[in-house]
Design a protein around this motif. Structure first.
Motif, short mmCIF file in Angstrom:
data_model
loop_
_atom_site.label_atom_id
_atom_site.label_comp_id
_atom_site.label_asym_id
_atom_site.label_seq_id
_atom_site.Cartn_x
_atom_site.Cartn_y
_atom_site.Cartn_z
N SER A 172 1.63 -9.35 11.64
CA SER A 172 2.79 -10.36 11.82
C SER A 172 3.14 -11.21 10.65
O SER A 172 4.07 -12.02 10.62
CB SER A 172 2.61 -11.04 13.08
OG SER A 172 1.36 -12.01 12.88
N THR A 173 2.24 -11.28 9.65
CA THR A 173 2.24 -11.90 8.43
C THR A 173 2.78 -11.14 7.29
O THR A 173 2.35 -10.13 6.90
CB THR A 173 0.84 -12.41 8.07
OG1 THR A 173 0.38 -13.17 9.26
CG2 THR A 173 0.91 -13.32 6.96
N ALA A 174 3.81 -11.76 6.69
CA ALA A 174 4.40 -11.03 5.51
C ALA A 174 3.62 -10.98 4.37
O ALA A 174 3.00 -12.12 3.96
CB ALA A 174 5.75 -11.63 5.12
N PRO A 175 3.07 -10.01 3.53
CA PRO A 175 2.56 -9.95 2.20
C PRO A 175 3.38 -10.78 1.29
O PRO A 175 4.49 -11.02 1.37
CB PRO A 175 2.36 -8.66 1.97
CG PRO A 175 3.37 -8.01 2.50
CD PRO A 175 3.65 -8.64 3.80
N SER A 176 2.64 -11.07 0.24
CA SER A 176 3.30 -11.81 -0.97
C SER A 176 4.19 -10.91 -1.65
O SER A 176 4.00 -9.63 -1.64
CB SER A 176 2.41 -12.49 -1.82
OG SER A 176 1.31 -11.51 -2.58
N LEU A 177 4.91 -11.48 -2.35
CA LEU A 177 5.69 -10.51 -3.40
C LEU A 177 5.29 -9.80 -4.42
O LEU A 177 5.52 -8.95 -4.89
CB LEU A 177 6.75 -11.53 -4.16
CG LEU A 177 7.91 -10.91 -5.01
CD1 LEU A 177 8.90 -10.34 -4.07
CD2 LEU A 177 8.65 -12.02 -5.71
N THR A 178 4.03 -10.31 -4.90
CA THR A 178 3.17 -9.34 -5.68
C THR A 178 2.07 -8.66 -4.89
O THR A 178 1.01 -8.09 -5.99
CB THR A 178 2.49 -10.56 -6.94
OG1 THR A 178 1.91 -11.33 -6.00
CG2 THR A 178 3.49 -11.27 -7.37
N SER A 179 1.96 -8.47 -3.96
CA SER A 179 0.88 -7.93 -3.07
C SER A 179 0.97 -6.44 -3.33
O SER A 179 1.59 -5.68 -2.52
CB SER A 179 0.99 -8.36 -1.83
OG SER A 179 -0.31 -7.76 -1.02
N THR B 255 7.61 -2.03 17.04
CA THR B 255 6.70 -3.05 16.65
C THR B 255 5.75 -3.49 17.47
O THR B 255 5.91 -3.53 18.79
CB THR B 255 7.81 -4.45 16.54
OG1 THR B 255 8.85 -4.02 15.71
CG2 THR B 255 7.13 -5.67 16.07
N GLY B 256 4.46 -3.60 16.75
CA GLY B 256 3.50 -3.93 17.72
C GLY B 256 2.25 -2.69 18.12
O GLY B 256 1.32 -2.91 18.42
N ALA B 257 3.08 -1.44 17.85
CA ALA B 257 2.17 -0.29 18.21
C ALA B 257 1.63 0.28 16.90
O ALA B 257 2.08 -0.18 15.88
CB ALA B 257 3.10 0.53 18.97
N VAL C 12 11.33 -3.96 12.62
CA VAL C 12 11.92 -4.81 13.53
C VAL C 12 12.54 -3.91 14.80
O VAL C 12 13.28 -2.92 14.44
CB VAL C 12 12.80 -5.73 12.97
CG1 VAL C 12 14.11 -5.26 12.52
CG2 VAL C 12 13.17 -6.92 14.09
N PRO C 13 12.41 -4.29 16.19
CA PRO C 13 13.29 -3.63 17.07
C PRO C 13 14.78 -3.89 16.59
O PRO C 13 15.32 -4.63 16.30
CB PRO C 13 12.90 -4.34 18.40
CG PRO C 13 11.54 -5.16 18.06
CD PRO C 13 11.65 -5.57 16.60
N SER D 220 7.24 -7.15 11.97
CA SER D 220 6.01 -7.10 11.53
C SER D 220 6.08 -6.28 9.93
O SER D 220 7.08 -5.68 9.77
CB SER D 220 5.23 -6.08 12.42
OG SER D 220 5.80 -4.80 12.72
N TYR D 221 4.98 -6.21 9.41
CA TYR D 221 4.72 -5.97 7.77
C TYR D 221 3.72 -4.98 7.73
O TYR D 221 2.74 -5.32 7.98
CB TYR D 221 4.88 -7.19 7.00
CG TYR D 221 5.70 -8.31 7.24
CD1 TYR D 221 7.15 -8.14 6.76
CD2 TYR D 221 5.67 -9.10 8.49
CE1 TYR D 221 8.36 -9.09 7.33
CE2 TYR D 221 6.60 -10.09 8.83
CZ TYR D 221 7.71 -10.25 8.26
OH TYR D 221 8.77 -11.10 8.52
N TYR D 222 4.02 -4.11 6.90
CA TYR D 222 2.97 -3.15 6.42
C TYR D 222 2.10 -3.64 5.36
O TYR D 222 2.79 -3.81 4.00
CB TYR D 222 3.76 -1.69 6.37
CG TYR D 222 2.60 -0.66 6.02
CD1 TYR D 222 1.73 -0.19 7.27
CD2 TYR D 222 1.97 0.05 5.06
CE1 TYR D 222 1.09 0.70 7.40
CE2 TYR D 222 1.14 0.96 4.81
CZ TYR D 222 0.53 1.49 6.01
OH TYR D 222 -0.17 2.25 6.13
N ASN D 223 0.68 -3.72 5.70
CA ASN D 223 -0.14 -4.12 4.32
C ASN D 223 -1.43 -3.75 4.63
O ASN D 223 -2.12 -3.56 5.94
CB ASN D 223 0.05 -5.50 4.32
CG ASN D 223 -0.64 -6.17 3.02
OD1 ASN D 223 -0.79 -5.72 2.13
ND2 ASN D 223 -0.85 -7.47 3.07
N ASN D 224 -2.28 -3.29 3.59
CA ASN D 224 -3.55 -2.86 3.69
C ASN D 224 -3.70 -1.70 4.89
O ASN D 224 -4.79 -1.73 5.37
CB ASN D 224 -4.59 -4.11 4.03
CG ASN D 224 -4.72 -4.95 2.95
OD1 ASN D 224 -4.83 -4.72 1.63
ND2 ASN D 224 -4.46 -6.16 3.15
#
Length: 393
Positions: A269-276, A23-25, A248-249, A260-264
């Protein structure tokens, strides 16, 4: 009796509407990594995973020290019990211990494993059935995630969607919250006999309603054992949109601040929405049930499962060099034998823990739920789980 999962699987499509760097890398994209396509060498049914006392649905499993730990959905006992979930053990002897064509799934027959809560209708008993004919079905969709502790203790984490259903299994609440349960294995207490690891509800609303239920669709652990990657399905209120990914560790599963969350195309650190749709990991599963894991044999993350939420025993495989992909398009590699009931086969799962290498070699075990009518009583359906041994080239 309240309808079981097996008796109404065709309605599950409605319900479905309802590990490389720490996480964070930032993953090193400069490394030349290629997706692989496994080639089947041989596949055969070697046993049936079962126990005479229980008629179980949709079983998952994970290695815990020297035994395999199983969690299953709707389970009917010979004593008239009916539970949303049960748990059990199976043994090894140079591979799964098969006796007279059976891999026995044994355990304490003392009630529901993942128990309903006070706000989930008749807490702790009767499978969450409510007085008005509705039901909270606390169904495990993926195996417990193991976290090793000191003195051979193991924490086993399971994310379960709080499914609130009508009598026909259509969802009353679409995209409900997801609960996190922890089973605590202590070898001094659960290392022998039938005793099962006790379960604690960590957080009934770990993933709130209308958010991505990470971990419920599956998970994989990085090769170094430090990071857990959790897959959950996106949904627009009408249909699933594919899988999203969080990490997550491994020792911080219960601490949401460490996720952390994969997006774009990157981690946040911000979770995407359910419809993203920008969070969608193409080809990481098919929306059908299956299993993620890391294979050192292929140096790849694997997904094995069904092609969609449907009736059938076909198994598909997709691979990726890193958890966020790119994933190969899932391809069919094995077809089992369907049962003779109208819902003949479903709930495909892979079981890396049953292999001698814990999923790291050139083989894998598979199961699916197979429904058959009893010859003497066509209205009685028996659910079994064929155990298939697959060998890759």
């Amino acid at each position: 009796m309240f309808p079981t999962f097996a008796s109404l699987l065709s309605s599950l499509a409605l319900l479905q509407c309802a590990q490389a760097s720490p996480t964070g890398a930032t993953p090193d994209k400069s490394i030349n990594k290629r997706a692989v396509t496994p080639v089947l060498s041989a596949a055969s049914q070697v046993a049936t995973a079962s126990y005479p006392y229980w008629n179980r649905d949709s079983c998952t499993s994970v290695r815990v020290q020297y035994r395999e730990f199983w969690t299953c959905r709707d389970s009917a006992g010979q004593g008239g019990q009916f539970y949303s979930s049960t748990a059990s053990w199976s043994d090894f002897n140079n591979g799964p211990l098969i006796t007279n064509g059976q891999l026995y799934l044994y355990g304490d027959d003392n009630g529901e494993y993942f128990k309903n809560q006070p706000d989930e209708c008749q807490a702790g008993s009767n499978s969450g059935n409510c007085m008005n004919g509705t039901r909270y079905a606390i169904w495990p969709d993926s195996p417990p995630l193991p976290v090793a502790g000191s003195n051979n203790a193991v924490k086993l984490y399971t994310w379960i969607i709080k499914s609130y259903l009508n009598n026909d299994l259509s969802p009353i609440t679409k995209n409900p919250a997801t609960s996190l349960y922890r089973s605590d294995y202590n070898p001094a207490n659960q290392g022998v006999s039938k005793t099962l690891p006790p379960v604690t509800l960590v957080n009934e609303n770990f993933w709130p309603a209308q958010s991505i239920p990470y971990g419920s669709y599956g998970w994989a652990i990085s090769p170094d054992g430090k990071t857990a990657y959790l897959y959950g399905q996106l949904n627009n209120g009408t249909a699933n949109l594919g899988a999203a990914l969080a990490r997550v560790p491994i020792n911080s599963i219960e601490d949401k601040s460490q996720y952390s969350y994969y997006n774009n195309g990157g981690w946040s650190s911000t979770a995407p929405s359910l419809t993203s749709t920008s969070a969608r990991i193409a080809n990481a599963g098919t929306n059908g049930q299956g299993t993620f894991y890391y294979s050192s044999y292929f140096s790849s993350y694997m997904w094995l499962g069904a092609d969609s939420i449907n009736i059938g025993s076909g198994f598909y495989v997709a691979t990726a060099p890193i958890p966020e992909g790119p994933w190969t398009s899932p391809i069919l590699f094995y077809n089992g034998t369907n049962g003779n009931a109208s819902l003949g086969a479903y709930s495909q799962q892979a079981h890396p823990g049953l292999t001698s290498s814990n999923g790291g070699g050139n083989d894998i075990y598979l199961t699916f739920s197979k429904n058959d009518k009893d010859a003497a009583n066509s209205s009685h359906i028996t659910t079994t789980h064929p155990l298939i041994h697959v060998i890759w080239n």
